[in-house]
Design an enzyme around this catalytic site. Sequence first.
Site, PDB file in Angstrom:
ATOM      1  N   PRO A   1      13.491  -4.653 -25.524  1.00  0.00           N
ATOM      2  CA  PRO A   1      12.625  -5.737 -26.013  1.00  0.00           C
ATOM      3  C   PRO A   1      13.353  -7.081 -25.980  1.00  0.00           C
ATOM      4  CG  PRO A   1      13.126  -4.164 -27.775  1.00  0.00           C
ATOM      5  CD  PRO A   1      13.807  -3.673 -26.550  1.00  0.00           C
ATOM      6  N   GLU A   2      12.694  -8.088 -25.454  1.00  0.00           N
ATOM      7  CA  GLU A   2      13.228  -9.446 -25.478  1.00  0.00           C
ATOM      8  C   GLU A   2      12.441 -10.268 -26.505  1.00  0.00           C
ATOM      9  OE1 GLU A   2      14.318 -11.473 -22.006  1.00  0.00           O
ATOM     10  OE2 GLU A   2      14.879  -9.693 -20.880  1.00  0.00           O
TER      11      GLU A   2
END
Length: 283
Positions: free
Chosen positions: A2-3
């Site tokens: 996840p960014e």
Amino acid sequence: MPELPEVETVRRGLLPAMEGVVLKLTDVNRPDLRWPFPERMADRLRDVRVDRLRRRSKYLLLDLSSGETLLIHLGMSGRMTISSDPLGQFLHDHPMPEKHDHVVFHMENGARVTFNDPRRFGAMDLMATESAEQHKLLSVLGPEPLGNAFDEPHLIAAFKGRNTPVKSALLDQGIVAGLGNIYVCETLYRAGVSPRRKAGRISAPRVAAMVPIIRAVLSEAIEAGGSSLRDFRQADGELGYFQHRFDVYDREGQPCRTPDCTGVITRIAQSGRSSFYCPVCQR
Ligand SMILES: [Zn+2]
């Protein structure tokens, strides 16, 4: 992994279930994730209200009525799931417990928020809200890319004299917080800058032009995440993972989308990570 946009989407998804709501009980099913959990974590997360649910870089920060802040990092594979929300926005019944459900938050409104992380690169910690910004994971962070402190003079000054490739400079969390591999590749494509170019060798106007591009790339992804939340009734209650179209990321061998460009997207390794770019229009 996840960014920032994915974490922001998780935050927005959790808001109706958690913000302003009392956390009645927390199940802590193991002693650690990437690091040991804080002492007496389950006790400190019982009968406390979540006053505010905010984000700094890729960290979720829950400010509690006890004066403490809970930091959550999703790591490589961490997932948050909401079930049985009485507000009617999430229609998912409580699922059967799964093997990697490490922490489960039971909210007073009936919602249950489950943190599942098979690879356990995630992290949780508790700190005094007053001094949260001094936490070792937060004190090293540069400005938020969507905040006011991130602007053209900041990026120009940060790049000045740097002999590292621009790809590494943008991944440096001390220069700008929360940018990861995917959105750096997309930013450099839109800016027309090769990921191999040395940060200190890019002209000030070209560096300045990256600031609005970074904001746009992230905002569009957050918008796509918001759409995924609106479709949530069909989903399985898992937050933060959504389909998003990338121009270069993971498109090795495919034609460049820049009008009239004949280039083919190329993948190179930089500091052990893949960079995707068009060698023709990114110089
Ligand atoms: Zn191209």
